[in-house]
Design a protein around this motif. Structure first.
Motif, PDB file in Angstrom:
ATOM      1  N   SER A  37       0.826  -1.217   0.000  1.00 46.19           N
ATOM      2  CA  SER A  37       0.000   0.000   0.000  1.00 46.19           C
ATOM      3  C   SER A  37       0.855   1.260   0.000  1.00 46.19           C
ATOM      4  O   SER A  37       0.508   2.244  -0.652  1.00 46.19           O
ATOM      5  N   ARG A  38       1.973   1.234   0.720  1.00 40.63           N
ATOM      6  CA  ARG A  38       2.877   2.406   0.735  1.00 40.63           C
ATOM      7  C   ARG A  38       3.461   2.659  -0.646  1.00 40.63           C
ATOM      8  O   ARG A  38       3.595   3.799  -1.067  1.00 40.63           O
ATOM      9  N   LYS A  39       3.805   1.611  -1.356  1.00 38.52           N
ATOM     10  CA  LYS A  39       4.442   1.777  -2.670  1.00 38.52           C
ATOM     11  C   LYS A  39       3.435   2.024  -3.794  1.00 38.52           C
ATOM     12  O   LYS A  39       3.667   2.854  -4.667  1.00 38.52           O
ATOM     13  N   PHE A  40       2.311   1.300  -3.770  1.00 30.27           N
ATOM     14  CA  PHE A  40       1.374   1.338  -4.888  1.00 30.27           C
ATOM     15  C   PHE A  40       0.048   2.022  -4.566  1.00 30.27           C
ATOM     16  O   PHE A  40      -0.803   2.143  -5.443  1.00 30.27           O
ATOM     17  N   LYS A  93      10.938  -7.205  -3.056  1.00 34.02           N
ATOM     18  CA  LYS A  93      11.330  -6.871  -4.431  1.00 34.02           C
ATOM     19  C   LYS A  93      10.692  -7.830  -5.436  1.00 34.02           C
ATOM     20  O   LYS A  93      10.215  -7.414  -6.484  1.00 34.02           O
ATOM     21  N   THR A  94      10.673  -9.100  -5.115  1.00 33.50           N
ATOM     22  CA  THR A  94      10.092 -10.105  -6.004  1.00 33.50           C
ATOM     23  C   THR A  94       8.588  -9.885  -6.147  1.00 33.50           C
ATOM     24  O   THR A  94       8.040  -9.963  -7.246  1.00 33.50           O
ATOM     25  N   ILE A  95       7.923  -9.592  -5.045  1.00 35.18           N
ATOM     26  CA  ILE A  95       6.479  -9.361  -5.066  1.00 35.18           C
ATOM     27  C   ILE A  95       6.162  -8.076  -5.826  1.00 35.18           C
ATOM     28  O   ILE A  95       5.240  -8.038  -6.634  1.00 35.18           O
ATOM     29  N   TYR A  96       6.956  -7.022  -5.589  1.00 30.95           N
ATOM     30  CA  TYR A  96       6.766  -5.762  -6.322  1.00 30.95           C
ATOM     31  C   TYR A  96       6.886  -5.985  -7.829  1.00 30.95           C
ATOM     32  O   TYR A  96       6.078  -5.498  -8.613  1.00 30.95           O
ATOM     33  N   LYS A  97       7.920  -6.743  -8.245  1.00 31.95           N
ATOM     34  CA  LYS A  97       8.123  -7.016  -9.676  1.00 31.95           C
ATOM     35  C   LYS A  97       6.931  -7.759 -10.262  1.00 31.95           C
ATOM     36  O   LYS A  97       6.495  -7.468 -11.377  1.00 31.95           O
ATOM     37  N   ALA A  98       6.412  -8.740  -9.520  1.00 34.07           N
ATOM     38  CA  ALA A  98       5.260  -9.511  -9.995  1.00 34.07           C
ATOM     39  C   ALA A  98       4.033  -8.607 -10.151  1.00 34.07           C
ATOM     40  O   ALA A  98       3.293  -8.724 -11.127  1.00 34.07           O
ATOM     41  N   LEU A  99       3.832  -7.691  -9.207  1.00 29.28           N
ATOM     42  CA  LEU A  99       2.694  -6.771  -9.284  1.00 29.28           C
ATOM     43  C   LEU A  99       2.844  -5.816 -10.467  1.00 29.28           C
ATOM     44  O   LEU A  99       1.882  -5.549 -11.187  1.00 29.28           O
ATOM     45  N   GLU A 100       4.067  -5.318 -10.671  1.00 26.26           N
ATOM     46  CA  GLU A 100       4.317  -4.413 -11.793  1.00 26.26           C
ATOM     47  C   GLU A 100       4.125  -5.143 -13.123  1.00 26.26           C
ATOM     48  O   GLU A 100       3.603  -4.578 -14.084  1.00 26.26           O
ATOM     49  N   LYS A 101       4.539  -6.409 -13.175  1.00 24.64           N
ATOM     50  CA  LYS A 101       4.374  -7.223 -14.386  1.00 24.64           C
ATOM     51  C   LYS A 101       2.885  -7.386 -14.734  1.00 24.64           C
ATOM     52  O   LYS A 101       2.518  -7.485 -15.896  1.00 24.64           O
ATOM     53  N   LYS A 102       2.042  -7.375 -13.712  1.00 21.60           N
ATOM     54  CA  LYS A 102       0.598  -7.514 -13.910  1.00 21.60           C
ATOM     55  C   LYS A 102      -0.071  -6.159 -14.187  1.00 21.60           C
ATOM     56  O   LYS A 102      -1.277  -6.079 -14.329  1.00 21.60           O
ATOM     57  N   GLY A 103       0.734  -5.082 -14.228  1.00 19.01           N
ATOM     58  CA  GLY A 103       0.191  -3.784 -14.614  1.00 19.01           C
ATOM     59  C   GLY A 103       0.049  -2.761 -13.510  1.00 19.01           C
ATOM     60  O   GLY A 103      -0.399  -1.642 -13.750  1.00 19.01           O
ATOM     61  N   LEU A 104       0.424  -3.103 -12.279  1.00 18.24           N
ATOM     62  CA  LEU A 104       0.324  -2.147 -11.172  1.00 18.24           C
ATOM     63  C   LEU A 104       1.484  -1.155 -11.263  1.00 18.24           C
ATOM     64  O   LEU A 104       2.629  -1.564 -11.499  1.00 18.24           O
ATOM     65  N   LYS A 105       1.194   0.099 -11.082  1.00 11.28           N
ATOM     66  CA  LYS A 105       2.228   1.145 -11.173  1.00 11.28           C
ATOM     67  C   LYS A 105       2.440   1.790  -9.815  1.00 11.28           C
ATOM     68  O   LYS A 105       1.478   2.100  -9.113  1.00 11.28           O
ATOM     69  N   PRO A 106       3.724   2.011  -9.425  1.00 11.90           N
ATOM     70  CA  PRO A 106       4.009   2.679  -8.158  1.00 11.90           C
ATOM     71  C   PRO A 106       3.467   4.107  -8.173  1.00 11.90           C
ATOM     72  O   PRO A 106       3.429   4.755  -9.217  1.00 11.90           O
ATOM     73  N   GLU A 107       3.046   4.566  -6.987  1.00 12.44           N
ATOM     74  CA  GLU A 107       2.620   5.956  -6.876  1.00 12.44           C
ATOM     75  C   GLU A 107       3.838   6.845  -6.861  1.00 12.44           C
ATOM     76  O   GLU A 107       4.899   6.465  -6.386  1.00 12.44           O
ATOM     77  N   SER A 108       3.692   8.046  -7.374  1.00 12.82           N
ATOM     78  CA  SER A 108       4.817   9.001  -7.418  1.00 12.82           C
ATOM     79  C   SER A 108       5.085   9.583  -6.066  1.00 12.82           C
ATOM     80  O   SER A 108       4.241   9.859  -5.313  1.00 12.82           O
TER      81      SER A 108
END
Length: 108
Positions: A37-40, A93-108
């Motif tokens: 939640s903090r990152k995305f 890091k692995t979980i973040y990469k998997a989420l990004e691969k599925k289309g989730l983008k980090p908040e600025s």
């Protein structure tokens, strides 16, 4: 975000034998939810915790809970959209990469 990404954590109240010095599955589930939640942000991910010894009625959750037990997987086991992305001591890091691969983008 239109599509929600499902993140499922399979675990148990009892620590797995090889995970004695790690937090419990439920503690790691709560920690993952906060970190993601903090990152995305708070949107885009549907979180679900499944107790492997008392899974919900839905067949896919029951089948994977049985697999965790039968195959002696280290729990918690973290799945993103059905893909195992962490086991025992999940890495952010692995979980973040998997989420990004599925289309989730980090908040600025």
């Amino acid at each position: 975000m239109e599509n929600q990404i499902e993140l499922v954590v399979y675990g148990a109240d009892v620590l797995c034998p090889s995970c004695v010095n790690l937090p419990s599955s439920k503690e790691q589930y709560d920690w993952l939810q906060a970190a993601i939640s903090r990152k995305f942000g708070d949107n885009g991910v549907i979180y679900k915790y499944v107790d492997i010894y008392n899974p919900p009625e839905e067949k896919p959750y029951q089948q994977f809970a049985t697999k965790v037990i039968d195959e002696d997987m280290f729990y918690p086991v973290v799945l993103v959209e059905g893909e195992v992305v962490g086991e025992g001591n999940p890495r952010l890091k692995t979980i973040y990469k998997a989420l990004e691969k599925k289309g989730l983008k980090p908040e600025s």
